[in-house]
Motif scaffolding. Sequence first.
Motif, PDB file in Angstrom:
ATOM      1  N   UNK A  36      86.821 -14.165  87.598  1.00  0.00           N
ATOM      2  CA  UNK A  36      85.495 -13.734  87.169  1.00  0.00           C
ATOM      3  C   UNK A  36      85.316 -13.994  85.681  1.00  0.00           C
ATOM      4  N   UNK A  37      84.185 -14.597  85.317  1.00  0.00           N
ATOM      5  CA  UNK A  37      83.833 -14.844  83.913  1.00  0.00           C
ATOM      6  C   UNK A  37      82.618 -13.986  83.572  1.00  0.00           C
ATOM      7  N   UNK A  38      82.746 -13.196  82.527  1.00  0.00           N
ATOM      8  CA  UNK A  38      81.636 -12.377  82.038  1.00  0.00           C
ATOM      9  C   UNK A  38      81.707 -12.333  80.528  1.00  0.00           C
ATOM     10  N   UNK A  70      87.772  -8.103  95.267  1.00  0.00           N
ATOM     11  CA  UNK A  70      88.978  -8.941  95.310  1.00  0.00           C
ATOM     12  C   UNK A  70      88.995  -9.967  94.163  1.00  0.00           C
ATOM     13  N   UNK A  71      88.799  -9.451  92.956  1.00  0.00           N
ATOM     14  CA  UNK A  71      88.839 -10.290  91.759  1.00  0.00           C
ATOM     15  C   UNK A  71      90.278 -10.338  91.250  1.00  0.00           C
ATOM     16  N   UNK A  72      90.834 -11.552  91.130  1.00  0.00           N
ATOM     17  CA  UNK A  72      92.219 -11.666  90.688  1.00  0.00           C
ATOM     18  C   UNK A  72      92.397 -11.621  89.187  1.00  0.00           C
ATOM     19  N   UNK A  73      91.383 -12.057  88.436  1.00  0.00           N
ATOM     20  CA  UNK A  73      91.497 -12.121  86.982  1.00  0.00           C
ATOM     21  C   UNK A  73      90.101 -12.178  86.387  1.00  0.00           C
ATOM     22  N   UNK A 107      95.155  -8.797  76.647  1.00  0.00           N
ATOM     23  CA  UNK A 107      95.233  -8.505  78.077  1.00  0.00           C
ATOM     24  C   UNK A 107      95.122  -7.009  78.331  1.00  0.00           C
ATOM     25  N   UNK A 108      94.371  -6.667  79.359  1.00  0.00           N
ATOM     26  CA  UNK A 108      94.204  -5.277  79.781  1.00  0.00           C
ATOM     27  C   UNK A 108      94.529  -5.180  81.275  1.00  0.00           C
ATOM     28  N   UNK A 109      95.285  -4.166  81.637  1.00  0.00           N
ATOM     29  CA  UNK A 109      95.676  -3.974  83.034  1.00  0.00           C
ATOM     30  C   UNK A 109      94.801  -2.913  83.692  1.00  0.00           C
ATOM     31  N   UNK A 110      94.349  -3.218  84.896  1.00  0.00           N
ATOM     32  CA  UNK A 110      93.581  -2.272  85.697  1.00  0.00           C
ATOM     33  C   UNK A 110      94.200  -2.221  87.094  1.00  0.00           C
ATOM     34  N   UNK A 111      93.987  -1.129  87.824  1.00  0.00           N
ATOM     35  CA  UNK A 111      94.608  -1.017  89.151  1.00  0.00           C
ATOM     36  C   UNK A 111      94.221  -2.151  90.090  1.00  0.00           C
ATOM     37  N   UNK A 112      93.000  -2.673  89.942  1.00  0.00           N
ATOM     38  CA  UNK A 112      92.493  -3.644  90.898  1.00  0.00           C
ATOM     39  C   UNK A 112      92.415  -5.071  90.347  1.00  0.00           C
ATOM     40  N   UNK A 113      92.683  -5.260  89.049  1.00  0.00           N
ATOM     41  CA  UNK A 113      92.634  -6.619  88.489  1.00  0.00           C
ATOM     42  C   UNK A 113      93.218  -6.615  87.083  1.00  0.00           C
ATOM     43  N   UNK A 114      93.216  -7.779  86.453  1.00  0.00           N
ATOM     44  CA  UNK A 114      93.634  -7.941  85.062  1.00  0.00           C
ATOM     45  C   UNK A 114      92.463  -8.515  84.273  1.00  0.00           C
ATOM     46  N   UNK A 115      92.333  -8.079  83.020  1.00  0.00           N
ATOM     47  CA  UNK A 115      91.224  -8.500  82.158  1.00  0.00           C
ATOM     48  C   UNK A 115      91.787  -9.094  80.880  1.00  0.00           C
TER      49      UNK A 115
END
Length: 258
Positions: A176-178, A192-195, A219-227
């Motif tokens: 995902x790009x934002x 279901x976003x992987x990154x 880098x930031x870690x989240x339970x459902x993805x990485x940012x």
Amino acid sequence: MIITFFLVMGIGLLLLFYMWYEAHQIVVKNHELSLENFPESFNGLKVFFISDIHTRVIDDKLLDQLKEPIDIVVIGGDLMEKGVPFERVSKNLDQLSKIAPNYFVWGNNDYEVDFRNLDVLLREKGVTLLDNTCARFESGDDTLTLIGVDDPTVERDDLDLAVSDADDSNTSFKILISHNPSVIEKVNNEHRIGFVLSGHTHGGQIRLFKWGIAERGGFKEYPHTKLFISNGFGYTKLPLRLCAPAESHVFTFYRKTL
């Protein structure tokens, strides 16, 4: 008193020069990522990511730092701002197009200008606009989807629409790009976003030690993805940075093995 005055003036000028230097650095940071469920046939995919170009010029010094072939260029918004001539933007796009096919998401400052003219220019240059849409890549039985949302700052983003455009949510690996990292608040397990790649914050642009108006990129870690949040390549308002130097990035993606 006179000596003290000139000493303070000298320190101030040195600090201003250093801040100008940080704002105008041409740095490409390389990141190798091993991600769960990343499709094996895309192992080694290289993505050049640059955001928040604003008023800066992209010249050959940046391209010369790319030592290996790039597969995809992602422009993470704020390609320009009010007062930037379209001729400069056109030349910047010509430079980026030398690297690899270009994909673009809108940033808030892109809407300060005649964004319809910018839209036309992007399309004329062959740039793919990801405005709540996606681009799919296939290799063998594997699919990789690049999803882009319009800018959340001006409330033009529609993540659900962008994800639905992928229409293969259960099988494709999604990046995902934002422009604005605030999109992370809308991402859930069902997407279901992987990154996630973003910019916008400039890392605070001018920081005093650990304090700034925004946190440093990284880098930031989240339970459902990485940012990942980039400090960005350009600057806004003042051509100065402190403790948040200008940067661009190459991401090399691999499948995580147990």
